[in-house]
Design a protein around this motif. Structure first.
Motif, PDB file in Angstrom:
ATOM      1  N   GLY A 173       3.765   6.770  -3.171  1.00  0.00           N
ATOM      2  CA  GLY A 173       3.114   7.237  -4.381  1.00  0.00           C
ATOM      3  C   GLY A 173       3.492   8.652  -4.745  1.00  0.00           C
ATOM      4  N   LYS A 174       4.727   9.089  -4.363  1.00  0.00           N
ATOM      5  CA  LYS A 174       5.137  10.475  -4.569  1.00  0.00           C
ATOM      6  C   LYS A 174       6.227  10.633  -5.615  1.00  0.00           C
ATOM      7  N   TYR A 175       6.583   9.553  -6.296  1.00  0.00           N
ATOM      8  CA  TYR A 175       7.593   9.657  -7.338  1.00  0.00           C
ATOM      9  C   TYR A 175       6.895   9.860  -8.674  1.00  0.00           C
ATOM     10  N   GLN A 176       7.639  10.410  -9.679  1.00  0.00           N
ATOM     11  CA  GLN A 176       6.999  10.668 -10.984  1.00  0.00           C
ATOM     12  C   GLN A 176       6.524   9.387 -11.658  1.00  0.00           C
ATOM     13  N   SER A 192       0.854  -1.188   0.000  1.00  0.00           N
ATOM     14  CA  SER A 192       0.000   0.000   0.000  1.00  0.00           C
ATOM     15  C   SER A 192       0.882   1.228   0.000  1.00  0.00           C
ATOM     16  N   LEU A 193       0.332   2.374  -0.384  1.00  0.00           N
ATOM     17  CA  LEU A 193       1.127   3.599  -0.502  1.00  0.00           C
ATOM     18  C   LEU A 193       1.192   4.337   0.828  1.00  0.00           C
ATOM     19  N   PRO A 203      14.205   7.500  -4.776  1.00  0.00           N
ATOM     20  CA  PRO A 203      12.948   7.208  -5.474  1.00  0.00           C
ATOM     21  C   PRO A 203      12.263   5.932  -4.988  1.00  0.00           C
ATOM     22  N   ASP A 204      13.031   4.943  -4.505  1.00  0.00           N
ATOM     23  CA  ASP A 204      12.406   3.736  -3.948  1.00  0.00           C
ATOM     24  C   ASP A 204      11.507   4.101  -2.781  1.00  0.00           C
ATOM     25  N   ILE A 211       7.109  -4.242  -6.527  1.00  0.00           N
ATOM     26  CA  ILE A 211       8.417  -4.469  -5.916  1.00  0.00           C
ATOM     27  C   ILE A 211       9.309  -3.273  -6.238  1.00  0.00           C
ATOM     28  N   PRO A 212       9.733  -2.494  -5.243  1.00  0.00           N
ATOM     29  CA  PRO A 212      10.687  -1.415  -5.522  1.00  0.00           C
ATOM     30  C   PRO A 212      12.058  -1.980  -5.867  1.00  0.00           C
ATOM     31  N   GLY A 213      12.999  -1.064  -6.113  1.00  0.00           N
ATOM     32  CA  GLY A 213      14.376  -1.478  -6.380  1.00  0.00           C
ATOM     33  C   GLY A 213      14.815  -1.129  -7.781  1.00  0.00           C
ATOM     34  N   LEU A 214      15.577  -0.054  -7.923  1.00  0.00           N
ATOM     35  CA  LEU A 214      15.960   0.456  -9.236  1.00  0.00           C
ATOM     36  C   LEU A 214      17.305  -0.071  -9.722  1.00  0.00           C
TER      37      LEU A 214
END
Length: 328
Positions: free
Chosen positions: A53-56, A12-13, A46-47, A64-67
């Motif tokens: 829910g605040k990134y472009q 969830s955000l 950004p992760d 799943i995050p993780g860039l």
């Protein structure tokens, strides 16, 4: 190869507290793809923003995050010739890195420099290419020039400190506490100042014989950006790198006119996509710097996959100096 793998999933955000370890089914590879056993995943601001829910780029939960990741190739699509199973690689995407495995396009993966560990590789390229693009392609920082690096204890800021010093610049940087300032100085800064000091601009000018710095490198934004413009020399270059403070500044156009300085925005990834020759040159230069030990990342925190929420919280609370990594 297991058909089921574990991943840290944003459910969830609501921020880091929404992270849960879940099992995921491995999906078949498509043409041009490689499957990687993730050994390490770098944490980026950004992760954290994506979990709110605040990134472009705003994926809807569950995701799943993780860039940024580094790992070992465990499967390649039949048409892929650039990689083989067992290759050490690093790569990136818009997410999916906080997991035991990830599928990437072969164009989104690159060989991991032999000088770097998996953890270093997962924290290296994004910050290094941003610093390189900023100081070379955009500002053309010269030997003997002065630079003010704001937010220097962050991953991008620390990379900029190391590169600027390597290029022979006089490096003035900011760090918010003694521990961070010591780490920044160890990375090569000539002077490290408190960004909360109301006399910051005056102190920067005092260190540059009253003229101000030739270049400002700003990944922070917010009110500190305006202080940065007050610290810049006539005809200087102000690099707009990002907005880690969460606030996008409004620059007074008349001030830029009076002091004759340039406001320069940069997007290293987009520039590489639009200019393949630039990307090729930058990649070769960075790999040499990695081999020479110049651009290796400073990693202050290491976490297990199960501790992904704590890792993101450390990022939120500004505890990380340089980079943090999830080791799998």
């Amino acid at each position: 190869m297991s058909n089921i793998y574990r991943a840290a999933v944003c459910t969830s955000l609501t921020g880091p507290d929404s992270m849960r370890i879940q099992d995921r089914d491995a999906i078949p590879l498509k043409a041009g793809e490689v499957r990687i056993a993730v050994k390490a995943a770098g944490l980026n601001f950004p992760d954290l923003l994506m979990t709110y829910g605040k990134y472009q780029f705003r994926p809807e939960p569950p995701f799943i995050p993780g860039l940024e990741i580094a790992g070992e190739v465990i499967e390649v699509a039949p048409d892929v010739t650039a990689f083989s199973t067992g290759d050490r690689i690093m790569g990136g995407s818009k997410g999916n890195g906080f997991a035991e495995q990830i599928v990437l396009s072969d164009t989104a993966a690159r060989p991991l420099p032999s000088a770097l560990s998996f953890s270093e590789g997962a924290c290296w390229h994004g910050a290094a290419i941003t610093a390189w693009h900023a100081l070379n392609d955009k500002a053309s920082l010269q030997h003997g020039e002065s630079i003010l690096i704001l937010g220097a204890s962050g991953g991008v800021g620390m990379a900029a400190v190391k590169l600027a010093k390597h290029k022979g610049a006089i490096v003035i940087a900011t760090g918010s506490n003694d521990e961070k300032r010591k780490a920044i100085e160890k990375a090569g800064a000539d002077f490290c100042l408190d960004p909360a000091d109301p006399d910051l601009a005056s102190n920067v000018k005092a260190l540059t014989d009253g003229k101000g710095v030739d270049v400002v490198f700003d990944p922070v934004g917010g009110d500190l950006a305006i202080t940065g413009t007050r610290s810049i020399a006539w005809g200087g270059r102000y690099l707009i790198v990002g907005f880690a403070s969460g606030d996008i500044p409004s620059f007074p156009a008349n001030h830029a006119l009076i002091k004759g300085y340039s406001l320069i925005g940069l997007r290293a990834g987009e520039s590489s996509r639009r200019d393949p020759e630039l990307a090729k040159h930058s990649e070769a230069a960075l790999r040499k710097l990695a081999a020479d030990g110049v651009m290796r990342p400073h990693i202050s925190h290491r976490f297990a996959l199960e501790d992904c929420a704590a890792a993101l919280l450390a990022l939120k609370e500004r505890k990380v100096i340089g980079r943090a990594v999830i080791e799998i």
